[in-house]
Design a protein around this motif. Structure first.
Motif, short mmCIF file in Angstrom:
data_model
loop_
_atom_site.label_atom_id
_atom_site.label_comp_id
_atom_site.label_asym_id
_atom_site.label_seq_id
_atom_site.Cartn_x
_atom_site.Cartn_y
_atom_site.Cartn_z
N ALA A 92 -8.24 2.68 -7.55
CA ALA A 92 -7.35 3.37 -6.62
C ALA A 92 -6.35 4.23 -7.38
CB ALA A 92 -6.63 2.36 -5.76
N LYS A 117 -4.91 0.66 -11.23
CA LYS A 117 -5.16 -0.42 -10.27
C LYS A 117 -6.60 -0.32 -9.81
CE LYS A 117 -4.47 -3.86 -7.54
NZ LYS A 117 -4.41 -5.21 -8.15
N THR A 177 -0.28 5.61 -1.46
CA THR A 177 0.37 4.38 -1.00
C THR A 177 0.13 3.25 -1.98
OG1 THR A 177 0.20 5.04 1.32
CG2 THR A 177 0.50 2.72 0.89
N THR A 178 -1.05 3.23 -2.60
CA THR A 178 -1.31 2.23 -3.64
C THR A 178 -0.27 2.36 -4.74
OG1 THR A 178 -3.67 2.43 -3.19
CG2 THR A 178 -3.04 1.34 -5.24
N GLY A 213 -6.80 8.94 -7.57
CA GLY A 213 -6.00 8.04 -8.39
C GLY A 213 -5.54 8.64 -9.71
N PHE A 270 -9.67 -2.09 -7.60
CA PHE A 270 -10.11 -3.07 -6.61
C PHE A 270 -11.62 -3.21 -6.79
CE2 PHE A 270 -6.26 -3.55 -4.34
CZ PHE A 270 -5.63 -2.32 -4.30
N GLY A 282 -4.63 7.65 -3.53
CA GLY A 282 -3.95 6.54 -4.20
C GLY A 282 -2.46 6.54 -4.05
N TYR A 325 1.46 -4.77 -5.20
CA TYR A 325 0.23 -4.96 -5.97
C TYR A 325 0.59 -5.19 -7.43
CZ TYR A 325 -2.45 -2.80 -2.13
OH TYR A 325 -3.03 -2.49 -0.92
N ASN A 332 2.86 0.82 -3.60
CA ASN A 332 2.72 -0.63 -3.61
C ASN A 332 2.83 -1.18 -5.03
OD1 ASN A 332 2.50 -0.94 -0.87
ND2 ASN A 332 0.27 -0.88 -0.85
N LEU A 333 2.32 -0.43 -6.00
CA LEU A 333 2.43 -0.86 -7.39
C LEU A 333 3.87 -0.81 -7.86
CD1 LEU A 333 -0.71 0.94 -8.86
CD2 LEU A 333 -0.31 -1.53 -8.91
N ARG A 384 -4.46 -6.98 3.96
CA ARG A 384 -4.26 -5.56 3.65
C ARG A 384 -2.89 -5.11 4.12
NH1 ARG A 384 -8.36 -1.39 4.24
NH2 ARG A 384 -7.84 -1.19 2.07
#
Lengths: 339, 290, 258
Positions: free
Chosen positions: C18, C11, C43-44, C227, C13, C41, C53, C47-48, B289
């Motif tokens: 997310a 995205k 930080t996701t 999200g 999971f 969502g 991610y 990350n994308l 993570r």
């Protein structure tokens, strides 16, 4: 580059300025690349004065060659934060490449060494990518497995390698010179060591070197800064393998004999212990570690029976009490003394 | 056919040993995420310990349990003095500590008992049992039988005793286990003790067949580790399956391909599994993570 | 001109989405903020965008180029830089060296040249050193020029990450909760820093919980919830949007400083 002490406060007196100048002079000397290499060269030049006979020269040679392996291994373990429990395999591959090519096929010594280094670079490159995708214990086990496979192959291919009994190695020939003798090999090993240290320090203080250290610090931040993680891991793995290979080739010609023991698991562990004992992320630490663990068992013969007991105890003790190793711990203590 | 059965028997026998060693790795890893590189030395100490106790005059049925107790004590000492002080250190530190411990233990035995091979008598004699043209050593049956009993006993222990369940809980989530009152340090001690006992048992069972010596721990430890990885680190049943599989693959390749490279099989398997199936046959996949 | 465009980004999971079918654009030279309750969502999304991610669906375009399939390092090469919610400082290096690493993409990286310390490497070291020092001064870390990163306080480390990101001379800078854990004075300094970065022409995308900071510094705000895009627009528009208020009231008063 590290500089001792913190930043200077505002408001100087003449004494402060003098002290600052002296501090900066000391700092220049303490900079690894300048003062360190000078000190090493001075040490190596002076050492023969203290070596009474060939037995001691031989210890010095072995120390220098172990140190070369450790300097390379330190790049991998200390700076890039990876691990290898199989580096003796590369050392032995270099040694046997030189042995086999010069003995069975009559190749010139330097060419054999280069071929060995190239071959090792290739092997390291091929296994590096899949191996270095692993972390921690898995990585340790994979490198371990690799080293042991190499050692088993050397043991079993008797027609080629002489098997467990080893094989003899011709002297190194460069043009018309036949290089034999403990004193000659002392100078060769010492020179190679200085070169290895110089190259290692160069790499550490370069954008590539900083990239390696960054990937140890935080892989994700390093990637975000544009550093391709797997490419750099492979790079440092190959470089450290080549260091070991060249040291192995020199070893073969210096000792005129190689055995599969040089590829063994215990040898790999010794190298790692040297790096860890002396200090990870410290090129000179690797030298110190190699010196201590090569010299001590040789010189103290009473030790010899208890060699493994002491080695094991040292490994445990150092990792518990000085996890960063001798040189960085001592340097921290030094730095904390200077105000 | 007889040849195949022969290889099968020897593969199962040595596989059972690997399974026991792998189980030891697995239990310690589950409790602490430490790979105990000294696991092989527990095996060596079991055999060598029994030998020296018998040399001192004790009958075998006393020497064996006493030796197991001694090895358990070594395991506890190892955990207490080498592993626990470095609990929160990085992976490399722990690896070197356990490797150092294995070198230390081996060194002590080398000094105390020398470098010779030693033998233990087979438990129920040497007369081979002939099945389908293949000869099975009775000691081999002891080994396999012991594995079956151990697996059953461990299953009962983990699923039906408080201590066993506490160990399982710690392996799933050490922090949560602490929060419900489980003393994680005790769990660690127990895990090391248990693994030491398993290792010692393996060493005692195999000594009549393979002889014992101060440095047999190295290879056995590594192969036990290969078994644990093949089965999937973190799965005890996986370690057993991995050990048996490894033993049989080794025996078959030694018999049908080349016996010179028998030892290499385990390491090729390690590399293969790590490259292509790092979570092994039954292991849990790890996700990271950010 | 849109420096960053996201189309239908999703995205998942397992069963949890997310980020779900998100589309938005970021225009050059502006400060864009992304806000939303915890778990929305944000930080996701970062990350994308940075490639940590892989999206389940959708595309990411950087200055018109589809970067969806590129690695993180490749996207960095195309001008995305980022700071992290949970600090990702190189604690094994000094403060200055941390920032010097940010110069990686602008430094010579040939192995052989590095091994023998050719003059180009020597110059690069000095250059990286000087630029890093200048950047540290710019973000207000002049006092830490000689410091080890491990000895610096939290607020300083957050700014160190910003300096490191700026060292890459990025086209777009993603800041993940730069004010988290900072006191009001430090937050004001971050506010000013962000404005000065934007004034220099770097596009800034900000994820933040601190509403005062967000409202003060943003040219454009995107509100996420579960999200999905909940609302979008200027600070004033978003602040008075009833949907946004409802989403935040659910998170409780502790969710933001209003």
């Amino acid at each position: 580059m590290q500089r001792p002490g913190g930043s200077l406060q505002s408001g100087f007196s003449a004494k402060d300025i003098g002290a600052a100048g002296a501090a900066r002079g000391v700092a220049w000397l303490l900079t690894a690349r300048h003062g360190g290499i000078l000190a090493l060269v001075a040490l190596l030049l002076a050492l023969p004065l203290f070596l009474p006979n060939n037995f001691y020269y031989d210890i010095a040679i072995k120390t220098a060659l172990n140190a070369i392996v450790c300097v390379g291994l330190n790049l991998l373990i200390g700076y890039a934060g990876q691990i290898s429990l199989g580096h003796a395999g590369f050392f032995a591959l270099g040694a046997y490449a030189s042995a086999i090519l010069t003995s069975h096929y009559r190749w010139p010594g330097l060419l054999a060494m280069a071929a060995g280094a190239l071959g090792v670079a290739l092997v390291a490159f091929l296994v590096a990518r899949p191996i270095l995708r692993l972390r921690g214990h898995y990585l340790a086990m994979a490198t371990l497995g690799l080293g042991i496979i190499i050692s088993i192959v050397i043991n079993r291919e008797i027609p080629l390698t002489g098997g467990p009994d080893g094989m003899s190695v011709p002297a190194l020939r460069i043009w018309d010179w036949r290089l034999t003798g403990a004193v000659t090999w002392y100078w060769i090993s010492a020179g190679a060591l200085v070169l290895a240290v110089w190259v290692s320090l160069n790499l550490v203080e370069s954008p590539v070197g900083r990239a390696l250290r960054a990937l140890h610090g935080s892989e994700i931040a390093a990637e975000t800064a544009g550093i391709e993680i797997s490419r750099y891991k492979v790079l440092v793995f190959v470089v450290s393998a080549v260091f070991a290979s060249i040291a192995g080739s020199l070893f073969a010609h210096a000792e005129r004999f190689v055995t599969p023991v040089e590829a063994g698991f215990l040898r790999s562990i010794e190298f790692v212990t040297m790096v860890v004992l002396g200090g990870m992320a410290s090129t000179f630490g690797a030298l110190v570690g190699a010196t201590i663990l090569t010299v001590l068992p040789q010189v103290l013969t009473a030790f010899h029976d208890y060699k493994h007991v002491v080695l094991g105890a040292i490994m445990i003790g150092v990792m518990i009490f000085m996890p960063r190793g001798l040189v960085p711990t001592l340097m921290s203590l030094w730095r904390r003394r200077a105000p | 056919m007889a040849e195949f059965l022969q290889f099968l028997f020897s593969g199962l026998t040595v596989g059972a040993i690997y399974a026991l060693v792998g189980l030891g790795f697995s239990i310690i890893y589950n409790a602490s995420h430490v790979i105990n590189f000294a696991q092989g030395e527990f095996v060596m100490l079991g055999g060598m310990g029994t030998v020296s106790l018998m040399l001192a005059g004790l009958p075998m049925y006393v020497a064996i349990p006493l030796a197991v107790c001694l090895v358990v004590a070594v395991g506890l000492l190892l955990e207490k003095f080498a592993v626990e002080p470095a609990r929160n250190a990085g992976v490399i530190t722990l690896i070197i500590i356990t490797i150092g411990a294995s070198i230390l233990i081996r060194g002590v035995v080398e000094v105390a008992l020398g470098k010779d091979f030693h033998r233990l008598p087979s438990f129920t004699g040497e007369t081979p049992i002939i099945i389908g043209g293949a000869a099975l050593q009775p000691q081999g049956l002891w080994v396999i039988g012991a594995l079956v009993i151990v697996v059953a006993a461990l299953r009962w222990f983990f699923e039906h005793t408080r201590l066993g369940k506490a160990i399982l809980a710690t392996s799933y989530n050490p922090l949560a286990a602490q929060l419900v009152g489980i003393d994680v340090r005790t769990i660690l001690l127990v895990s090391f003790g248990l693994s030491a006992a398993l290792g010692a048992l393996a060493g005692i069972l195999t000594a009549p067949i393979t002889l014992t010596k101060y440095d047999i721990g190295i290879m056995l430890g590594l192969k036990g580790f290969a078994a644990a990885i093949l089965g999937g680190l973190g799965s005890s049943y996986g370690a057993v399956a991995g050990g048996l599989a490894l033993g049989m693959i080794e025996a078959m390749s030694a018999g049908y391909i080349s016996s010179a490279y028998k030892d290499a099989v385990a390491f090729v398997i390690i590399l293969g599994v790590l490259f292509f199936m790092p979570s092994g046959l039954f292991g849990t996949r790890r996700t990271e993570r950010v | 001109m849109n420096v960053l465009q996201v189309h239908g980004l999703t995205k998942a999971f397992g069963g949890v989405h997310a980020v779900a079918d998100l589309s938005f654009s970021v225009s050059t030279g502006h400060v864009h903020s992304i806000i939303g309750p915890n778990g929305a969502g944000k930080t996701t999304l970062f990350n994308l965008i940075t490639g940590v991610y892989t999206p389940t669906a959708g595309r990411i375009m950087l200055e018109g180029e589809d970067v969806t399939a590129l690695t993180t390092a490749a996207r960095a090469e195309r001008g995305i830089a980022r700071t992290f919610q949970n600090l990702q400082i190189f604690f094994n290096m000094s403060a200055l060296e941390n920032v010097m690493v940010g110069r990686h993409l602008h430094s010579p990286r040939r192995l052989l040249a590095s091994l023998v310390h050719l003059p180009v490497i020597k110059r690069a070291n000095r250059d990286a050193h000087d630029r890093a020092a200048a950047l540290m001064e710019r973000v207000g870390l002049a006092a830490y020029l000689d410091a080890d990163s491990a000895s610096m306080p939290y607020g300083a480390l957050k700014r160190l990450e910003i300096a490191r990101a700026l060292a890459a001379e990025p086209r777009i800078l993603l800041l993940d909760e730069p004010a988290a854990g900072l006191n009001p004075r430090e937050t004001l300094e971050i506010d000013q820093l962000i404005q000065s970065i934007a004034a220099d022409g770097t596009t800034v995308v900000l994820v933040e919980h601190n509403m005062k900071l967000v409202m003060g510094v943003s040219d454009h705000i995107l509100v996420l919830d579960y999200g999905r895009r909940l609302a979008e627009g200027t600070a004033a528009a978003v602040r008075d949007n009833p949907e946004v208020i409802r989403a935040y009231l659910g998170a409780g008063i502790a969710g933001g400083h209003v």
